[in-house]
Structure formats: C-alpha cells, structure tokens
Design an enzyme around this catalytic site. Structure first.
Site, PDB file in Angstrom:
ATOM      1  CG  ASP A   1      38.901  -8.939   8.539  1.00 58.64           C
ATOM      2  OD1 ASP A   1      39.630  -8.444   9.413  1.00 58.64           O
ATOM      3  OD2 ASP A   1      37.685  -8.680   8.456  1.00 58.64           O
TER       4      ASP A   1
ATOM      5  CG  ASP B   1      36.583  -6.982  12.106  1.00 62.92           C
ATOM      6  OD1 ASP B   1      37.030  -7.626  11.134  1.00 62.92           O
ATOM      7  OD2 ASP B   1      35.462  -6.435  12.109  1.00 62.92           O
ATOM      8  NE  ARG B   2      35.126 -11.627   9.094  1.00 73.50           N
ATOM      9  CZ  ARG B   2      34.272 -12.369   8.419  1.00 73.50           C
ATOM     10  NH1 ARG B   2      34.692 -13.450   7.811  1.00 73.50           N
ATOM     11  NH2 ARG B   2      33.004 -12.039   8.351  1.00 73.50           N
TER      12      ARG B   2
ATOM     13  CB  SER C   1      34.518  -6.723   6.667  1.00 69.04           C
ATOM     14  OG  SER C   1      35.074  -7.664   7.536  1.00 69.04           O
ATOM     15  CG  HIS C   2      34.822 -10.914   5.053  1.00 68.64           C
ATOM     16  ND1 HIS C   2      34.022 -10.230   5.933  1.00 68.64           N
ATOM     17  CD2 HIS C   2      34.011 -11.706   4.331  1.00 68.64           C
ATOM     18  CE1 HIS C   2      32.767 -10.605   5.757  1.00 68.64           C
ATOM     19  NE2 HIS C   2      32.733 -11.504   4.787  1.00 68.64           N
TER      20      HIS C   2
ATOM     21  NE  ARG D   1      28.035 -16.541   6.347  1.00 69.03           N
ATOM     22  CZ  ARG D   1      28.899 -16.143   5.419  1.00 69.03           C
ATOM     23  NH1 ARG D   1      29.501 -17.037   4.649  1.00 69.03           N
ATOM     24  NH2 ARG D   1      29.155 -14.859   5.227  1.00 69.03           N
TER      25      ARG D   1
ATOM     26  NE  ARG E   1      30.622  -5.159   5.554  1.00 70.52           N
ATOM     27  CZ  ARG E   1      31.028  -6.139   6.350  1.00 70.52           C
ATOM     28  NH1 ARG E   1      31.000  -7.383   5.922  1.00 70.52           N
ATOM     29  NH2 ARG E   1      31.469  -5.887   7.564  1.00 70.52           N
TER      30      ARG E   1
ATOM     31  CG  ASP F   1      37.239  -4.654   9.085  1.00 69.47           C
ATOM     32  OD1 ASP F   1      37.451  -5.852   8.849  1.00 69.47           O
ATOM     33  OD2 ASP F   1      36.257  -4.261   9.728  1.00 69.47           O
TER      34      ASP F   1
ATOM     35  CD  GLU G   1      30.178 -12.898  15.483  1.00 70.88           C
ATOM     36  OE1 GLU G   1      29.027 -13.046  15.080  1.00 70.88           O
ATOM     37  OE2 GLU G   1      30.922 -11.997  15.084  1.00 70.88           O
ATOM     38  CD  GLU G   2      30.344 -18.618  11.949  1.00 70.85           C
ATOM     39  OE1 GLU G   2      31.123 -19.041  11.081  1.00 70.85           O
ATOM     40  OE2 GLU G   2      29.642 -17.608  11.807  1.00 70.85           O
ATOM     41  CB  SER G   3      32.259 -15.336  11.046  1.00 71.31           C
ATOM     42  OG  SER G   3      31.930 -14.454  12.111  1.00 71.31           O
TER      43      SER G   3
ATOM     44  CB  THR H   1      25.930  -8.962   9.303  1.00 68.73           C
ATOM     45  OG1 THR H   1      25.079  -9.873   8.612  1.00 68.73           O
ATOM     46  CG2 THR H   1      26.373  -9.610  10.589  1.00 68.73           C
TER      47      THR H   1
ATOM     48  CE  LYS I   1      34.549 -10.013  13.041  1.00 71.95           C
ATOM     49  NZ  LYS I   1      33.338  -9.237  12.759  1.00 71.95           N
TER      50      LYS I   1
ATOM     51  CE  LYS J   1      32.282  -1.570  11.653  1.00 66.59           C
ATOM     52  NZ  LYS J   1      32.334  -2.715  12.527  1.00 66.59           N
TER      53      LYS J   1
HETATM   54  C1  G16 Z   1      30.509  -9.315  10.256  1.00 61.70           C
HETATM   55  C2  G16 Z   1      30.003  -9.207  11.654  1.00 61.70           C
HETATM   56  C3  G16 Z   1      30.211 -10.504  12.370  1.00 61.70           C
HETATM   57  C4  G16 Z   1      29.562 -11.641  11.589  1.00 61.70           C
HETATM   58  C5  G16 Z   1      30.125 -11.656  10.191  1.00 61.70           C
HETATM   59  C6  G16 Z   1      29.497 -12.704   9.281  1.00 61.70           C
HETATM   60  O1  G16 Z   1      31.876  -9.521  10.266  1.00 61.70           O
HETATM   61  O2  G16 Z   1      30.677  -8.183  12.349  1.00 61.70           O
HETATM   62  O3  G16 Z   1      29.681 -10.378  13.631  1.00 61.70           O
HETATM   63  O4  G16 Z   1      29.793 -12.849  12.211  1.00 61.70           O
HETATM   64  O5  G16 Z   1      29.901 -10.400   9.606  1.00 61.70           O
HETATM   65  O6  G16 Z   1      28.237 -12.345   8.966  1.00 61.70           O
HETATM   66  P1  G16 Z   1      27.400 -13.088   7.854  1.00 61.70           P
HETATM   67  O7  G16 Z   1      27.423 -14.538   8.231  1.00 61.70           O
HETATM   68  O8  G16 Z   1      26.064 -12.435   7.977  1.00 61.70           O
HETATM   69  O9  G16 Z   1      28.070 -12.869   6.521  1.00 61.70           O
HETATM   70  P2  G16 Z   1      32.832  -8.606   9.404  1.00 61.70           P
HETATM   71  O10 G16 Z   1      34.209  -9.102   9.717  1.00 61.70           O
HETATM   72  O11 G16 Z   1      32.401  -8.834   7.988  1.00 61.70           O
HETATM   73  O12 G16 Z   1      32.546  -7.221   9.867  1.00 61.70           O
END
Ligand code: G16
Length: 544
Positions: A278, A282-283, A113-114, A497, A22, A280, A364-366, A18, A377, A126
C-alpha cells in the site's frame, strides 16, 4: 538562526484515529494545522534535548513541505539529530526498523497509508515511539488533549534542507542526516530470510514473481531487494516509481484497487506469486496463479510454517490477531500449543505483546502481517516470507494454502465495506445493534444459534490498559461470527465494515464460492444492522 515562538489557536479535530491523524490535504494546509499537531507531540514528549528522531513519509503530496516544517520545529524544540530518508521517503516498516536500529527516541511518519493522495486527497501524520511502533492510546489521547489547548509553537527561521542528497547538515543545535531509505531495511530482511535459496529459484525461473508497487513507497524497496539483490528479472516490479498522487490510483492492495495485478494473476500466463503493497508499505496482498490468499489465511499459513525459515527456526513464542481477523490463526496456535491473543483493530495493540516477548508473529484481516523484527506490519517482509516458503516447500501458493486447509480446516471469510456513509446513519446502525446485544444470546437464526454478542473490550495483558467499544461481535455456537465496526482510518463520512466468518472442517467442501457459503450470514447481518437500508446503498463499495 532564530527560534521563533508563534501564537496559534487550537483546532478541535486533531484526534488521531486507528493509525495517526488522517485528513484531507486541504485541512492539513490550514494555517498552523500541522504545526499545532507537531508541537502537541513535542509538548507531550517533554524534553527532547539531544535526542534522535526519525523522519520520513510515503512521498505523497505535501510530504516534502510538511517535512521541512517538522525539521524546523524539531530544531526549535532542541532535537539532537534527525535521521531522514533521502527524498523524504521512508516506508512505515523501514521507519520502524531505523528507529530500532539507531536507538532513536521515536519518529514522525507522514502517510495516510492506503488512502489516495494528491491536492484533493489525503495526508496523515503519526508518531512512533522508542520501540519503533505506533504510539499507544495513552500517548495519542494526551496529544489530542494538548492540541485542544495549544496556544503557541516553536519554529526556526532556517532555510529549507536539501532532502535529496545523502549527508549531514546543521540546523541550529540539530544535526540533520539524510540516509539511504532502503539499506538498513534490506539488511534486516537478509538476516531473516534465505536470500541465497530465493535468489537461485528466481534466477532459475522456478519461481516467477510480479510485485505491484502501486506508485507508492515500496517501489524503491522492491526494486532494490527483489530485482537487484535477489535477481528477479527486471520488470518483476510494476508501478515501481513513487508518485505524489500514486498515479491517480488508490494505493490499497486488494482485488479492487490492485486490479492490474489481480487481472494478471487471473490470466493464463500468471506468475507463481503476485503481491502488492500500500501507500506506506506496511500492507500486503498475496496471490498465487488464479488464487487469492485472504490475509487471515496468510498469517495462519505463516505461523504454521515459520520454523522452516532462518529468522524463525527457534519457533514462535505466541501469535496474535485483531478481533475481526478470522480464527484460522487460533487453530494453528492451538495445534502448536502456543497462545493466540485477540486484540482490537490497530497495529499499536501488538506492540506490548511483542515487547513483552509474548508473541513472535501477528496479523490483521486488513492486509497486515508482521513479526517481532519491527513494530509495524510489513508488506515486503510478507512477500519475502512467501517467496522463501515457496522456495523451501517447492509448491505453488494454492497448493500450500489447500494443504493448510486440509490440516486445519478452512475459515470462509469476507469483509464488506460501505464507504462514505452519512455519519448520522452510521451512528444509527451502531445504536441499533447495541440495542439488540442483550437479547441476542440463545436466539436461533436458521442454522445459527447466537452464543454471545458484545461490544469488544480489550484489557491489555501486559499493562492492564482497557480499550472499550472496539467492534460489535455476534458469535454463534458453531464458531461462525459476524462483526460490525466503524473504520478509524477514513477521512470522509463513515465507513461501516462487516466481517463474516464460517468454519468448514470437511476438505470435500473447501472448494466453494466464499460469498455463497456466507450468504446466510450476510442476509442475517442486514436484518440485524440494516446497513443497506440505512446507508441507502444497495451493495458494499468494496468486498474482500
Ligand atoms: C491501519 C492500522 C491497522 C488497521 C487498519 C484498518 O492500517 O494500522 O492496524 O487494521 O488501519 O483500520 P480501520 O478498519 O479502522 O480502517 P494502515 O495500513 O491504514 O495504517
């Protein structure tokens, strides 16, 4: 300085997910693993002679070592200038900001990220392109294809660079410039929000705040902006020092992992605004005193009120949300007479819409929200947005959201994650659901009649590119939805999910417990997908 051409053999597993590649740190530490991926990016980029690239990461374990390798490979591939955040640090939104501000060709962001960090945990990389956003799928697919056939990479034999001192160094043809990782980003925020108003409210104590940096990248950004520039009292930022293993924590800002903040916000002495970011940066998670704002509601509230803030006075061109995000944003867009686009999960899908000026705000919901100020983000931006909103409206977070529900109705929403599911079992769940799609329309389950069911397919309205299999949607005639997808960011087994959504117009019914309201849909999802049965888990690992 010598440029060496080293032989290598491909790894089969370098397909970006995504958001970039990773993997466990130990996988990245295999001989030539990182080098293969980085060279594959350079090979796809083509001629980078004299071009500017941005480098930085979230400070997790292996960040510094990986940066030194990328510096040497950039020099060997002829990059003109590297802009690197001091200490090897750059939050994802700050990297996007720097790429755009200095018209860089692109940049490498090192982060998972998270996901947790440390020798036994995760690392990631990335590539972001010239607009400052994540590379599109056409690019990442080309990188993956290249990584399957790579046979050599270029690297210099130069010594390691001092990443901690601001200044300029030379590595062969490349000028390496170590920059303040916070300043450019802070200036951009100052331009978007009313710092004077926020500062007055924070200094007067009419707004109180707690920001949880989760020992990840946003600590230094939050301290500089919230405490030093805006004058929030010292200590408003907790867990503000970035650590290689995030202090053993899981840097994902939700009610489970940001529990220190969540407990404070549920306590009698809670500040007015609680927020976390989070790994990095962005969340974001937004809370009021004893009140949690779902990310889906957050972006809807932002869209409805953006015109009140300096950076958005001209109004919104349009908005967008990822498919599993609730439809709260659609209702706002409809009332405002602007378009709301529905994209697959992944921030990269917003890039074209932002560049084509079709949208100003997206989410996004995430736990991701952002705008056209960068192409990622942006966690701290969302916190500043809410701070500014509270200062303008002189209301609490809960009052702002409840007023919003009164006006637009409430979308009860929840996501259930089943983490670490056996990959074969996860494939079985998806196959079972796919097998039912054709016969579901028209079926009645209690109060719910299926309107349509599909595997989401996205046609980019700007370049016409098509992304298939982006999640299974079961949509009911009353607008309720169940969505199933496999995460594209996990590094162990599969994460299933399930997203649930039910709309309630009646303000008298806005105070109910979310899981209770969604119970029928949750039960229905189990009978359709058999996630609990097939995963062998009796409940989700995380509920948000
Ligand atoms: C990344 C993407 C987001 C996505 C999230 C969750 O976030 O940048 O756009 O919503 O992953 O993805 P998944 O549901 O596939 O785990 P981040 O913050 O991990 O870079």
């Amino acid at each position: 300085m010598q440029i060496e051409t080293r032989d290598s053999t491909p790894y089969p597993d370098q397909k970006p997910g995504t958001s970039g590649l990773r993997k466990k740190v130990k996988i990245f530490m295999q001989p030539n693993y990182l080098e293969n991926f980085v060279q594959s990016v350079f090979d796809v980029l083509g001629d980078v002679q004299g071009k500017v690239l941005v480098l930085g990461g979230d400070g997790r374990y292996f960040n510094r070592e990986a940066l030194q390798t990328i510096i040497k490979m950039s020099a060997a591939n002829g990059v003109g200038r590297l802009l690197i955040g001091q200490g090897g640090l750059l939050s994802t939104p700050a990297a996007s900001c720097v790429i755009r501000k200095y018209h860089a060709h692109g940049g490498f962001i090192l982060s998972a990220s998270h996901n947790p960090g440390g020798p036994d945990e995760d690392f990631g990389i990335k590539y972001n392109v010239t607009n400052g956003g994540p590379a599109p799928e056409s690019f990442t697919n080309a990188v993956y294809a290249r990584s399957r056939e790579i046979s050599q990479y270029l690297i210099t034999d130069s010594p390691a660079i001092d990443l901690d001192t601001i200044g300029e160094f030379s590595v062969g043809p490349t000028t390496v410039q170590i920059i303040d990782p916070v300043e450019d980003y802070a200036q951009l925020m100052e331009h978007l929000f009313d710092f004077k108003l926020i500062s007055q409210a924070l200094k007067a104590g009419s707004i109180t705040l707690c920001f949880d940096g989760m020992h990840a990248i946003t600590g230094p950004y939050a301290k500089r902006i919230l405490e030093e520039k805006l004058g929030s009292p010292h200590g408003s930022v907790i867990n503000g020092i970035p650590l290689e293993d995030f202090g053993g924590g899981h840097p994902d800002p939700n009610l489970v992992y940001a529990h220190e903040l969540a407990e404070l916000m549920m306590s009698p002495g809670a500040p007015m605004l609680g927020a976390a970011s989070d790994g990095d940066g962005d969340r974001n998670m937004i809370m009021g005193a004893r009140f949690f704002v779902t990310p889906s509601d957050s972006v809807a509230v932002m869209a409805a009120n953006a015109h009140l803030l300096p950076g958005y006075r001209a109004g919104l061109r349009g908005v967008a949300r990822s498919m599993p995000t609730s439809q709260a944003l659609d209702r706002v867009a409809k009332a405002m007479g602007i378009n709301c686009y529905e994209t697959p999960t992944g921030w990269k899908f917003f890039g074209n819409l932002l560049d084509a000026k079709k949208i100003t705000l997206c989410g996004e919901e995430s736990f991701g929200t952002g705008s056209d100020h960068v192409r990622e983000k942006d966690g701290l931006w969302a916190v500043l947005f809410w701070l500014n909103l509270i200062a303008v409206k002189k209301q609490t977070v809960a009052e702002i959201v409840r007023d919003h529900w009164k006006k637009f109705g409430r979308d009860y929403y929840s996501r259930h994650d089943y983490e670490g599911v056996d990959s074969t079992a996860a494939e079985g769940i998806v196959a079972r659901l796919n097998g039912q799609l054709a016969e579901l329309p028209g079926k009645v389950f209690g109060n719910y009649t299926v309107e349509f069911a599909d595997d989401f397919r996205y046609v980019d309205p700007v370049d016409g590119s098509v992304s298939e299999n982006q999640g299974i949607r079961i949509v009911f005639t009353n607008g309720s939805r169940i969505v199933f997808r496999l995460s594209g960011t996990g590094t162990q087994g599969a994460t299933v999910r399930i997203y649930f959504e039910r709309y309630e117009r009646d303000p008298q019914k806005h105070g109910q417990d979310t899981q209770t309201v969604l119970k029928d849909l949750i039960d229905l999802a189990e009978s359709l997908g058999e996630v609990r049965l097939r995963s062998g888990m009796d409940k989700p690992t995380v509920i948000t």
